[in-house]
Scaffold this motif. Structure first.
Motif, PDB file in Angstrom:
ATOM      1  N   ILE A   1      37.985  40.063  45.084  1.00 51.97           N
ATOM      2  CA  ILE A   1      38.700  38.973  45.748  1.00 51.97           C
ATOM      3  C   ILE A   1      40.007  39.539  46.287  1.00 51.97           C
ATOM      4  N   GLU A   2      40.226  39.387  47.580  1.00 53.87           N
ATOM      5  CA  GLU A   2      41.351  40.038  48.245  1.00 53.87           C
ATOM      6  C   GLU A   2      42.671  39.272  48.049  1.00 53.87           C
ATOM      7  N   ILE A   3      43.721  39.877  48.537  1.00 52.20           N
ATOM      8  CA  ILE A   3      45.076  39.340  48.406  1.00 52.20           C
ATOM      9  C   ILE A   3      45.224  38.010  49.142  1.00 52.20           C
ATOM     10  N   TYR A   4      46.002  37.091  48.558  1.00 52.89           N
ATOM     11  CA  TYR A   4      46.321  35.779  49.131  1.00 52.89           C
ATOM     12  C   TYR A   4      45.105  34.888  49.343  1.00 52.89           C
TER      13      TYR A   4
ATOM     14  N   ASN B   1      43.330  35.059  42.104  1.00 55.08           N
ATOM     15  CA  ASN B   1      42.661  34.436  40.972  1.00 55.08           C
ATOM     16  C   ASN B   1      42.491  32.928  41.187  1.00 55.08           C
ATOM     17  N   PRO B   2      41.257  32.462  41.430  1.00 52.63           N
ATOM     18  CA  PRO B   2      41.050  31.034  41.700  1.00 52.63           C
ATOM     19  C   PRO B   2      41.120  30.162  40.448  1.00 52.63           C
ATOM     20  N   ILE B   3      41.172  30.777  39.280  1.00 49.64           N
ATOM     21  CA  ILE B   3      41.147  30.008  38.034  1.00 49.64           C
ATOM     22  C   ILE B   3      42.558  29.802  37.482  1.00 49.64           C
ATOM     23  N   SER B   4      43.569  30.377  38.134  1.00 47.93           N
ATOM     24  CA  SER B   4      44.947  30.175  37.705  1.00 47.93           C
ATOM     25  C   SER B   4      45.321  28.699  37.780  1.00 47.93           C
ATOM     26  N   ASN B   5      45.919  28.197  36.695  1.00 46.49           N
ATOM     27  CA  ASN B   5      46.499  26.848  36.649  1.00 46.49           C
ATOM     28  C   ASN B   5      45.484  25.711  36.713  1.00 46.49           C
ATOM     29  N   VAL B   6      44.206  25.984  36.546  1.00 50.25           N
ATOM     30  CA  VAL B   6      43.230  24.896  36.592  1.00 50.25           C
ATOM     31  C   VAL B   6      43.202  24.152  35.258  1.00 50.25           C
TER      32      VAL B   6
ATOM     33  N   THR C   1      33.486  45.851  25.794  1.00 51.81           N
ATOM     34  CA  THR C   1      34.514  45.919  26.843  1.00 51.81           C
ATOM     35  C   THR C   1      35.594  46.930  26.463  1.00 51.81           C
ATOM     36  N   THR C   2      35.930  47.814  27.388  1.00 54.56           N
ATOM     37  CA  THR C   2      36.944  48.835  27.131  1.00 54.56           C
ATOM     38  C   THR C   2      38.243  48.580  27.887  1.00 54.56           C
ATOM     39  N   LYS C   3      38.197  47.738  28.929  1.00 53.70           N
ATOM     40  CA  LYS C   3      39.402  47.506  29.726  1.00 53.70           C
ATOM     41  C   LYS C   3      39.434  46.086  30.271  1.00 53.70           C
ATOM     42  N   ILE C   4      40.625  45.483  30.256  1.00 54.74           N
ATOM     43  CA  ILE C   4      40.854  44.213  30.937  1.00 54.74           C
ATOM     44  C   ILE C   4      41.809  44.504  32.086  1.00 54.74           C
ATOM     45  N   SER C   5      41.338  44.298  33.290  1.00 49.86           N
ATOM     46  CA  SER C   5      42.093  44.709  34.473  1.00 49.86           C
ATOM     47  C   SER C   5      43.212  43.722  34.813  1.00 49.86           C
ATOM     48  N   ARG C   6      44.081  44.176  35.677  1.00 55.58           N
ATOM     49  CA  ARG C   6      45.232  43.388  36.088  1.00 55.58           C
ATOM     50  C   ARG C   6      44.808  42.065  36.739  1.00 55.58           C
ATOM     51  N   TYR C   7      45.507  41.011  36.387  1.00 55.09           N
ATOM     52  CA  TYR C   7      45.343  39.656  36.934  1.00 55.09           C
ATOM     53  C   TYR C   7      44.077  38.932  36.469  1.00 55.09           C
ATOM     54  N   THR C   8      43.278  39.533  35.595  1.00 57.55           N
ATOM     55  CA  THR C   8      41.996  38.924  35.206  1.00 57.55           C
ATOM     56  C   THR C   8      42.170  37.519  34.650  1.00 57.55           C
ATOM     57  N   PHE C   9      43.161  37.331  33.780  1.00 56.58           N
ATOM     58  CA  PHE C   9      43.386  36.016  33.181  1.00 56.58           C
ATOM     59  C   PHE C   9      44.787  35.504  33.529  1.00 56.58           C
ATOM     60  N   TYR C  10      45.222  35.839  34.699  1.00 53.58           N
ATOM     61  CA  TYR C  10      46.555  35.464  35.174  1.00 53.58           C
ATOM     62  C   TYR C  10      46.682  33.947  35.272  1.00 53.58           C
TER      63      TYR C  10
END
Length: 311
Positions: A43-46, A76-81, A105-114
């Protein structure tokens, strides 16, 4: 890009394609309240800047979501829902707030659960080796369950610290780990193993009141121990002072603390009279900051006492 001009009467959107979601795809689409989308690789920026989704339905599993690359926080479309449903094998499942990270799972990437407000607890295991900065941000997490050791937890590689924002409310219960009976207990005391030289991953230890470590710790930064009351140090006064940055832990949370040193009988001594050894010429800033048990100080060869050394 003023998408709202063209979508101001649209309240529900469903994406059935698994294609990447491009930049500005739903930028300013503030009228949309219900959003359904399929698992996608990127998912791209903005893509989701200035949206007000209330309900989100996701065609995929949590593992699918962990494999999605988010370019920015606005991806992230799930932010603040308010509510999140996972659609797995055609069945709609309400996400109940308990986030369980697959043990593989070995890594949780940036913004995943932002800004995922829907998360109330998180559980992860010892195979997780990296939590990137802003993977968790402004969440309302009340509990963290970890299926590994303190050593494994402190060894997790991050860009700054374990960036899991626990709820600031009184409902925050902090970190839970497994005991010898394989049952979870609330962590209130921690002993830092000798394999750890830097304390940087302390976020989440919100209910820890006592910490034990020794001269093998050479650096402490970005710690978060709001309930810390007791510090047990497996070294001498000289070791403590000469270590420099470890004194930062005394200033954490701004509250008074008690500092214990090992005595000749290998027992912890709560000293009221602090004798500064002859080999100590400089006492760095913060060395005994907020230490309430020290009533008297005896100096021998001290030449410089830095600001806030005893504040």
């Amino acid at each position: 890009y003023d998408n709202n001009t063209y979508t101001k009467y649209i309240t529900d959107v469903t994406l059935t394609s698994s294609a990447d979601i491009v930049s500005y795809a739903f930028y300013n689409c503030s009228s949309i309240v219900n959003f359904t989308f399929n698992k996608t690789d990127k998912i791209e920026i903005y893509a989701f800047s200035n949206v007000n989704f209330n309900n989100v339905n996701y065609y995929g599993t949590m593992d699918d979501w962990l494999n999605t690359k988010l370019v920015s926080e606005s991806s992230n479309p799930i932010s603040n829902v308010n509510t999140l449903h996972l659609i797995v094998d055609g069945k709609l499942q309400l996400f109940d707030g308990n986030l369980i990270i697959n043990h593989k799972t070995t890594k949780i990437s940036r913004y995943t659960f932002y800004r995922w407000n829907v998360i109330k607890s998180i559980k992860f295991g010892s195979n997780l080796r990296c939590i990137e900065t802003d993977a968790f941000y402004q969440n309302d997490i009340e509990k963290v369950y970890y299926d590994g050791t303190i050593e494994q937890l402190l060894s997790i590689s991050t860009n700054s610290n374990i960036d899991i924002d626990l709820a600031m409310a009184s409902s925050n219960e902090g970190l839970f780990m497994l005991d010898d009976n394989n049952e979870y207990y609330q962590v209130t005391e921690i002993t830092i193993p000798e394999s750890i030289s830097t304390l940087k991953n302390l976020a989440g230890f919100d209910k820890v009141t006592s910490i034990t470590f020794g001269p093998y710790i050479t650096s402490i930064y970005q710690g978060d121990l709001p309930a810390l009351e007791n510090i047990y140090y497996k070294g001498s006064v000289s070791d403590w002072i000469n270590a420099g940055s470890i004194s930062r832990i005394t200033g954490i949370n701004g509250l008074d603390k008690k500092l214990y040193f090992l005595d000749s009988n290998n027992s912890y001594d709560l000293i009221e009279t602090l004798i500064i050894p002859e080999d100590v010429e400089v006492i760095p800033s913060g060395s005994f900051q907020h230490i309430s048990n020290i009533k008297d100080v005896v100096f021998n060869n001290t030449k410089i006492i830095s600001e806030y050394a005893f504040a």
